[in-house]
Design an enzyme around this catalytic site. Sequence first.
Site, mmCIF file in Angstrom:
data_model
loop_
_atom_site.group_PDB
_atom_site.id
_atom_site.type_symbol
_atom_site.label_atom_id
_atom_site.label_comp_id
_atom_site.label_asym_id
_atom_site.label_seq_id
_atom_site.Cartn_x
_atom_site.Cartn_y
_atom_site.Cartn_z
ATOM 1 N N GLY A 1 0.851 -1.186 0.000
ATOM 2 C CA GLY A 1 0.000 0.000 0.000
ATOM 3 C C GLY A 1 0.879 1.225 0.000
ATOM 4 N N ASP B 1 -9.596 3.673 9.712
ATOM 5 C CA ASP B 1 -9.492 3.325 8.296
ATOM 6 C C ASP B 1 -10.279 2.057 8.005
ATOM 7 O OD1 ASP B 1 -8.699 3.563 5.660
ATOM 8 O OD2 ASP B 1 -6.862 2.396 5.970
#
Lengths: 190, 939
Positions: free
Chosen positions: B88, B202
């Site tokens: 990521g 998140d």
Amino acid sequence: MTGKDITLLLQDWQKGDEAALEDLMAAVYSELHRISKNYISRERSGHTLGPTGLVNEAYFRLIDHNRITWQNRAHFFGVAAQVMRRILINYARERNTAKRGGGVMVLSLDNVTDAAEEEGIDLEALEEALNALGEVDQRKARIVEMKFFAGMNEKEISEALSVSSATIRREWRTARAWLFRFLKEGSDGS
Amino acid sequence: MDPERMRLVDDIFNDALDTPAEERDAFIVKACAGDASLEAEVRELLAMDDEAEKKSFMNKAIINLTQTGLGEGDEIGSYQIIKPLGEGGMGQVFLAQQTEPFQRRVALKVIKLGMDTRQVLNRFKVEQATLARLNHPYIAQVYDAGATERGQPFFVMEYIQGVPLADYCDHNRLTLQQRLELFVQILDGVQYAHQRGIIHRDLKPANILVTTKEDKPLPKIIDFGIAKSTTGDEPTQRTVTSFLPQGSMNLTSTGLVVGSVGYMSPEQACMGADDVDTRSDIYSLGAILYELLTGERPLGGMVDPQTPWDEIFRIIREKDPRRPSTQITGDPKAQELAASRGEQLKHLRKQLRGDLDWITMKALEKDKERRYDAASAMAEDIRRYFRNEPVTAKPPSLSYLLSKLFQRHKAAFAGGVLVILALVLGIVGATTGAVRARKAQLKAEAEAAKVLQTQDILDAFLSSPDPTQMGREVTMLELLDAFTEKLEKGELEAAAGADPEVLAGVQFTLSDTYKNLGEHQKAAELVQKALDIRREVLGEDHPDTLKAASHLASIYYYLSRTADAEALIDRTLAAQIAVLGERHRETLRTLNVKAMVLGRRNRKQESLELHQKVYRIRKQTLGPTHPETLQSMNNLAVRYKVLEKMEESEALLREIVRLRAQELGPKHKDTLQSVQNMVNQLYRTGRYKQALAMNQENLARRIEVLGPNHPETFLTADMEGILLIAMNRPKEAVALYQDLYQRALTALPAGHAIVRQTNNNLANALNKLGRNEEALKLLQDIHEAHGKLEGVNHPTTLLYAANLAYQLYSMDRIQASISMGEDILPRLMEHVGPNKVLTFNALENLILAYEKAGDLVRAEARRRQSLDLYREHRKPNYPKLARGEKHLGLLLAKLGNREAALAYLRQAVARQEKALKPGSKLLEATRAALAELEGEPND
């Protein structure tokens, strides 16, 4: 220089304004210098800040994150690759001429130069080869820079240079063979 | 080797590499087509490549700026990497084997980007104890944290062999009921963490992995608490990390932000505002539910990988997602979608409509106060839905909807047009219903209150566009015109239940709106009608009648119908004082207009004193920070400026800033507006450096508070450009304006006045840089565009025309400049005014053009005209007057009229001796010119 300016410069450069690159490099370089100086003065634990941490910190300080796109990010690292190449060659030269201690960047580049030696790469000779390559084919030199001095992958380089990943892969292959020959001939000749 | 040849070598070399070894030789021969040196080069490079490959030459980067640089087999403490699992923006995730104190497989997440190692580790140490206690079947455990040899922080987590939530649901074709059951489990896990004070920050389907246990799905939330510990305190850190999805395991860097859009709460999409709490997770859960139900992310369709972050943020903060049942209605793949949930489309829609829509939308409220206050409350509502009990989530009430529309309009001017339409039409309906109810005397009290309330909202809403702050909104105007037309035709009269009072109320509000938009003629017509109705229905001295009269007087002021205003004010004031008293708010408004009219009549001292009086009473009765009190302060500041009491004026402006900062907070938009007034004052008094510093600070705040694309933000940025030009830094100004223009194109409605304003200033900067063709083109475009929209005699159109004339002059296209100048001069006199700087400057430019063309006679005539204007409308010490007289003197000397020339030069010297300090360069130059002419022999 503020994040806004840097971001503008990146955009200019992206649009093809080559003059913006020099300004960019100067800004990145001075930011790196500033961070590493701060870092040294704060750090007590003997932990060293590697180029990755340094550049990334510079990235977060320099970029106006409100306005940047991921393409700008790739561009930024493209610039950082050039800066790292310059820093590294200066460092290697100083090291080779035993003028250590007066280096501009007080960070752990020994690991990097050691790694280059282990791989059998003479950084000064490589610099010469890269300059020669750049004269024939600027883009190939940039690709080498980004791949070798920044560890950028094909996708990132393709974003930074706005050409396809396939082109990056092909040109890298040619560039590497070209550099290999240049270095080989150089060492044969001397 | 030349570049062309290099390309050729490139192609053949690579194609050869791609050719199987046995065919390679033949390929090279063919491709090189007899070019021996080319063939030799390719073959040599192939040989080099072969050798380089064997030696792994340069295969490994010596510096890794973007990668963690870790790979299979690497050891980090007691963990050995087995293989990479995903990557990521913030880190790479590896599958790793833990060797001590016991053997197990773990997920190892190495943070790679821009993270300050020490800070992250320190935070993590604090968090770690809490995270380690986070022991729940639906939450992936965090075991450990540390730093690699290179100083990159890493986290060690339970390794989950699961499938991301959305994939799991779709692959297994889970029904709506099954999806909801799984979702309730997730809510239980989140609730558990929230009770221990840990926010995920998140949450998204990619961070919820589903495994199977005894044939039942088992969700595992990963990365709990990690976002928090990697979020730094410094603003630079926060702006970046508060929205970056640290847990994104399967997203490319390009898809990074996009991957989180729709899951991120509006408060997380706010620069610098770190008021994230458990309810931010609730929003993300609402977004996950939305996707489970509809297959789409809320707002997901509005962004793509090229969308800049600020735009994405704006969308998250301002755009409302469609309700789930509506969303699937518009989805072309709806049939398929329903099938994958084991439903008929019709049935699915029916199931979503109502309770599930409301539950989802309640979690997705922009205002976190309106969301579920806990995950358990959301879970309980879904369980109520299972049991067919009424859910707590409700469809919003009308008044709530209206207030929400109102707020959104204030926050997001650009997107407000359709909202206004809905509101204007909606309100009339609502008012009508209420009025009828009142007439029927049903629940009379309550309904009457409602009417008033609704009327208040309408008042406040429609009055809010303020052109001095926001720039003119064309589409808004068109809308109002359409609405007014309906009103005139009597269409709305019927709707208003033929109640003349309501009609007058609507007319009054519309008039106020037109007034704020600068459409004073229309405003006057409408309020005149309202006034007539009220006089007839309520009587001459009714407070509402007087209010309308007072309003009309203020519009007369703006229409420069000063005598009409005076007459109306005197009558109205007397009645208001008798009926309401002198200290009444409405009376004070009329007094305020009176003070303005006095100012217009040049009765400066009286005007000042009346403003002071209104200010004093407003301060006492409304409080020192009431908007009308502040308006008085502002008016006073203007009066002081007129009286050239700059210090008093500035002190007041500063005081307004202070009061607003104190009352509303330093970042409130009204506070920022008053700072902007201060900047303007500094600019006008030539203190550019101070102005620039203050403006830059204000710009940063406006970006933070209003977003980078808000019209007010644009105006502040525009001011920066104006200051840069004033400080002779046109290059920076050009860069700024070009950037502004690009952003304005996407951020503002097409044809927005700010775009032209920006381009006008850009043209100015380009002119200073000598980039004349570009400047000319810009000015021609905006002049034409503005003329089409607002008419050729609109003051701004004339401003652009005047600039165009100047631009032509700069390019030595003198005749064109002259005919343009002659064309606009009478129009400037009529539509802008003979006393305005714009008219003065256009005339000055015309004089210069004549002089340059050698037409001294016309130059002289126009020069005399300009002097007349200065004498009539300005004080004797007006600097341009002396300079103009000097110029006339020089012109006359050239024309051979020595006596007159001497008289004007002496006059200029006398004026400048009074106005300027001894030794002033300007004065010396005038004296020198006089001396030179005096020294010449008289012929």
